[in-house]
Every structure is written in C-alpha cells, then in structure tokens.
Design a protein around this motif. Sequence first.
Motif: not given
Length: 462
Positions: A171-200
């Motif tokens: 993801i590139v916004v006006d020439g700047a490369i953006i980290d679009n991974r889920p925000v730090a509070q999220s827990n999406t890299e698991v198979t149980d107990g997933i919580r999603d707080w959004g990304n950029y």
Amino acid sequence: MAFALLSAALYVHAQTSITGTVTDANGPIEGVTVQVTGTNRGTQTNASGHYSIEASTGETLQFSALGYTSQSVLVGASSIISVTLEEASGEIGEVVITALGVKRDKKSIGYAVQQVKAEDITIAAPVDVAQGLTGKVAGLNISTSNGLNNASSRIVIRGNNSVTGNNQPLIVVDGAIIDNRPVAQSNTEVTDGIRDWGNYLSYLNMDNIESVSVLKGPNAAALYGARGANGVILITSKKGAKQEGLGLSYNVTSNFTNAFRFQDIQNEYGGGFAAGLWTANPELPKTASGEYYLPTLYGGSSYAAGGSGIGGYHGTIPGGFNTWDIFSWFGASASWGPRLDGQMVRWWDGELRPYSPQPDNRTAYYRQGNETTHNVSFSSGGDYGTVRLSASRTDGTAVVPNTNNNNTNIALGSNLKISKILSTEINVAYNQSNRLNTPEIGTNNSWGKFSVYGMSREYKPL
C-alpha cells in the motif's frame, strides 16, 4: 559584424510577452500546454487558465490538452491571445498513475494497471476504502474478518503467490509506503481467540482520496523490489483545486446494519447439556420437592441440592466421570435435550415459566448498527498552486451490543508552485480512533458460536 549585431538586437526586440486565458464550455482549463511551434519554448496554464509565454510576430502558438482538440494561433500585433478549446470527439485514452507517481496514458505503459476514481469508491457509502474497491478491479479479492465497521481487510491481487508467506499487496499513499497490518491490539495470527481491531485502510478517510491505482504483476511493482511482488495499490490524495465561491464543501453519510439471516434450526427440543450426551432420553432435572428446574451450563444450580436428574453444568456425571473427560467442552445445544412440551419449570431467577421454544431468541443478542460520518473541506487554488484542508468525524455503534467506535481525521493536501520549474506537494494527516470492545471470532465463547450453536431453544431473554 555590425550588421549581425543589429539583426540580433532587432530579433530580441521583436520577441514580446504573450498572455491570455484558455477556456472550454465550462470555464478555465488548468494544465493546457502552450508551445511555440518549432522551438523549445513552452508553458502551461494555471488553475485560472492563464498563461504567459515569449513569442515573436509571425510565430505560431499551439494549445493542447488531453481530451481536447489542439488549436494553433498565429501571433500578430496583439499581445493577448485567448482561445476556447473544444472537447475531442472519439475515445480518449485512459490516464493512470504509474509506480513513480507520474500520470501516463494507460496504453503507453508496459504492465497491467487499473485506476478507480474517488466517486466510484464512495458511491455506495462503504464503511472503508477497501470495501469501496470491492468488485471494481479485475483480479482484486477483498475479504473482511468480522463484518464490523473498521474491521481489517485482507486484499489479494490475482490470487495467492505463497502458501505460508504474505500475499497482500503493498500500500502506497502519496509516495509513502504504509504498513497495513492489523493494529497492535489485534490478535489475528491465531486459530482460536481472534480479535480484530482494524488496520490502516480501515481508518483512512475516503473523502480525501482522489484516485486509487492497482498495479498488477512484477513489472508494475519493479520500483518497490520484493515488497511489491504481490502488486501495489497506489492511493493519491486530493490536493485541492480552484473553486467557485468560498470553496467550502460538506457531506454526511450514514450506514445502518442489521443481522439479516440466521441459520435454520429445530425448535422441538431444548438444550441437551450433560444429560443429552449421557442418555438417549434426557429429562429435565428435579428439585428436592419434585419440581422441574432449568439446568444451567456453568456453575450448577441452587435448585439441584437434594434433587434428582443430571444437571447441565460441566462437572461430575454418573459413574464418577467428569463431563470434560467424556464429552470435552460441550456447548448448550451440543445434542438434543428434553422435548419442549410446555411444562412449567423453575428458572434461575426463581420464576416458573413454560418449557417452550423461543424461535426468535437469537435476535435479542443483536441490534441495529449505525455509523455516521460528517466531512467538511476547504479547497482553493491560484497562481501559487492549490490547497485543500479537511476534517471528518465518524461515530458508530456495532450490530453487537457493548461495541462502538469513533474516529476523527484532519488532513492537509497542497501542491505549491515555487517557481516555473520547481513545485512541491505537501500531505499532512492526523487520525485519532477509539473503539469499545471487538467480538472474538471462532472461539468457544465467540459471539457467532454462541448465537448459532450455543443458544438453547428454550432460552428467553429476561
């Protein structure tokens, strides 16, 4: 020698400053190329359609712009030449933003790229830019995790390239490369107990977007190296333009969400609990006085003391076994329970109620969700360049209770002309987001599991 100097002096003296305005049927045109034919002298019109160029009597000025028929005018005695261009008939080549951020004719570049304009993204008032791109770019697949506002989106261009690695584009916004991974509070890299707080992209203000270009394939993303192997999404922000009047704009959008469809289920038997797993003919447990009472899944029941039958809670069952050793951690409706025939049973609040089906009891755990966004912006332009300042506020309540969010965004975009050969772009953005809770996904205690699988058919919200 004297004659040569005199001729040069006369030539310089004959070259004068030609000024004017270029318009079309709708008013001034910005960015029209004004060229002295046969020379390297040229300029462009500003936001007001004005231009200024040095030319001599007898030379020809050529006026050209994408989408218009070129026009040539012979320089005469007058120092003011204004023209009106007509829109070109026939198909005009599509202009796209390249990986370098340069506007080019789509046919002149050697890779696949597709551009989506801002009005096409926001036409259906989506909750974020990712969902606004859904169905508008060939080969672009977008999916969300929990269906709530500001949930993170998974974006894939032309399918997965890796089994275990990252398949999402850069993801590139006006020439700047953006980290679009889920925000730090999220827990999406698991198979149980997933919580999603959004990304950029979940929190990016769509009203500030001018266009989105999707670059496909390795050639398109060569500038970004390995990071662009999965493609690139280039987002260009609005920088302002000359407007009539004060240049102020205000809009408001509001989305409403409802639980639309529920899984078809039976309404003949109540929750099975432990008894439903232990015997083929489960019955409701009885109190010491022989009165039926409603079993509870967790913690047992105060009515069980001195009574008979198998309660619903996780614990001991006949034979000295533990329910979790025999049946694992079953849910409230893990198997068929007693038939819902309307007999009176004692509920946990002490009241007697009929043991009867409640076909719509799942709807009690959902509400109408709403998200409203107010956006105000100021845009202007002139000989100095263009500027745009915007502010937006979003307030939302989710379709599940005790979950809400709000978002405040302030952005400044400007394109300043420092000199005839030097210009600069300025982009400044501030975003503040707050969210109360986000439901778990795919766990034994998740909202979806409880409302579909875990809610017994006799349950009645009190």
